[in-house]
Motif scaffolding. Structure first.
Motif, PDB file in Angstrom:
ATOM      1  N   ALA A 161      45.635  46.978  31.756  1.00 41.43           N
ATOM      2  CA  ALA A 161      45.381  48.038  32.737  1.00 41.43           C
ATOM      3  C   ALA A 161      46.120  47.571  33.994  1.00 41.43           C
ATOM      4  CB  ALA A 161      43.853  48.411  33.426  1.00 41.43           C
ATOM      5  N   ILE A 162      46.793  48.585  34.878  1.00 40.18           N
ATOM      6  CA  ILE A 162      47.519  48.091  35.860  1.00 40.18           C
ATOM      7  C   ILE A 162      47.005  49.068  36.865  1.00 40.18           C
ATOM      8  CG2 ILE A 162      49.330  49.425  35.013  1.00 40.18           C
ATOM      9  CD1 ILE A 162      51.488  47.590  36.138  1.00 40.18           C
ATOM     10  N   PHE A 201      42.161  49.438  43.896  1.00 41.21           N
ATOM     11  CA  PHE A 201      43.152  48.406  43.810  1.00 41.21           C
ATOM     12  C   PHE A 201      42.756  47.393  42.767  1.00 41.21           C
ATOM     13  CE2 PHE A 201      45.613  49.224  47.681  1.00 41.21           C
ATOM     14  CZ  PHE A 201      44.781  49.775  48.583  1.00 41.21           C
ATOM     15  N   TYR A 202      41.764  47.772  42.000  1.00 42.05           N
ATOM     16  CA  TYR A 202      41.475  46.814  40.705  1.00 42.05           C
ATOM     17  C   TYR A 202      41.403  47.602  39.594  1.00 42.05           C
ATOM     18  CZ  TYR A 202      40.151  43.385  44.467  1.00 42.05           C
ATOM     19  OH  TYR A 202      40.374  42.518  45.511  1.00 42.05           O
ATOM     20  N   PRO A 203      42.301  47.517  38.589  1.00 39.94           N
ATOM     21  CA  PRO A 203      42.115  48.265  37.284  1.00 39.94           C
ATOM     22  C   PRO A 203      41.162  48.140  36.593  1.00 39.94           C
ATOM     23  CG  PRO A 203      43.675  46.491  37.019  1.00 39.94           C
ATOM     24  CD  PRO A 203      43.234  46.495  38.518  1.00 39.94           C
ATOM     25  N   GLY A 207      51.034  48.743  40.675  1.00 43.41           N
ATOM     26  CA  GLY A 207      51.589  47.701  39.901  1.00 43.41           C
ATOM     27  C   GLY A 207      51.363  46.311  40.429  1.00 43.41           C
ATOM     28  N   VAL A 208      50.494  46.082  41.340  1.00 41.99           N
ATOM     29  CA  VAL A 208      50.267  44.795  41.991  1.00 41.99           C
ATOM     30  C   VAL A 208      49.375  43.999  41.170  1.00 41.99           C
ATOM     31  CG1 VAL A 208      49.330  43.565  43.850  1.00 41.99           C
ATOM     32  CG2 VAL A 208      50.917  45.581  44.368  1.00 41.99           C
ATOM     33  N   ARG A 209      48.298  44.643  40.474  1.00 42.77           N
ATOM     34  CA  ARG A 209      47.359  43.803  39.671  1.00 42.77           C
ATOM     35  C   ARG A 209      47.377  44.310  38.345  1.00 42.77           C
ATOM     36  NH1 ARG A 209      44.192  44.187  44.451  1.00 42.77           N
ATOM     37  NH2 ARG A 209      44.166  42.197  45.459  1.00 42.77           N
ATOM     38  N   PHE A 235      50.717  40.544  25.055  1.00 41.96           N
ATOM     39  CA  PHE A 235      50.865  41.931  25.549  1.00 41.96           C
ATOM     40  C   PHE A 235      51.351  41.925  27.107  1.00 41.96           C
ATOM     41  CE2 PHE A 235      48.631  44.319  22.017  1.00 41.96           C
ATOM     42  CZ  PHE A 235      49.133  43.457  21.090  1.00 41.96           C
ATOM     43  N   THR A 236      52.175  42.923  27.588  1.00 42.11           N
ATOM     44  CA  THR A 236      52.295  42.900  28.938  1.00 42.11           C
ATOM     45  C   THR A 236      52.438  44.459  29.224  1.00 42.11           C
ATOM     46  OG1 THR A 236      53.574  40.734  29.110  1.00 42.11           O
ATOM     47  CG2 THR A 236      53.934  42.444  30.895  1.00 42.11           C
ATOM     48  N   ILE A 237      51.794  44.662  30.268  1.00 42.22           N
ATOM     49  CA  ILE A 237      51.575  46.052  30.964  1.00 42.22           C
ATOM     50  C   ILE A 237      52.424  46.154  31.728  1.00 42.22           C
ATOM     51  CG2 ILE A 237      49.524  45.873  32.308  1.00 42.22           C
ATOM     52  CD1 ILE A 237      48.795  48.538  31.486  1.00 42.22           C
TER      53      ILE A 237
END
Length: 126
Positions: free
Chosen positions: A50-51, A104-106, A55-57, A68-70
């Motif tokens: 999750a993001i 601010f937190y996925p 896109g910060v977190r 894996f990269t989101i």
């Protein structure tokens, strides 16, 4: 409202790579937290990554961490999942989802997500 369409799934050999994309329509994409989930036959839907809206977190599950990269591109209304070093146990239908709360937190909880795509099949052969 946001509508989501996944693409990029397919059949790949173990150790290979795939990149999933999620195209979003609607003007609120840049305000949404976004997530990837997957569901294998006979299993419950599982959090993958999750993001946050900006896109910060980014969070990913232990099972995919380091592989894996989101990422997201708010200018193009696109969410991506780069999957490397794929394993047979990664075989599942992959879904992207939008969380309208824009925190601010996925979130890792499926129930926090408001809109889901139709899914794309990923099959990893051994």
């Amino acid at each position: 409202q946001v509508q989501l369409v996944e693409s990029g799934g397919g059949l790949v050999q173990a150790g290979g790579s795939l990149t999933l994309s999620c195209a979003a329509s609607g003007r609120t994409f840049s305000h949404c937290g976004m997530g990837w989930f997957r569901q294998a036959p006979g299993k419950e839907r599982e959090f993958v990554a999750a993001i946050t809206w900006n896109g910060v977190r980014r969070y990913s599950s232990d099972s995919v961490k380091g592989r894996f990269t989101i990422s997201r591109d708010n200018a193009k209304n696109t969410l991506s999942l780069q999957m490397n070093s794929l394993k047979p146990e990664d075989t599942a239908v992959y879904y992207c989802a939008a969380d309208f709360r824009g925190t601010f937190y996925p979130s890792q909880e499926p129930t926090d997500y408001d809109v889901w795509g139709q899914g794309t099949q990923v099959t990893v052969s051994s």
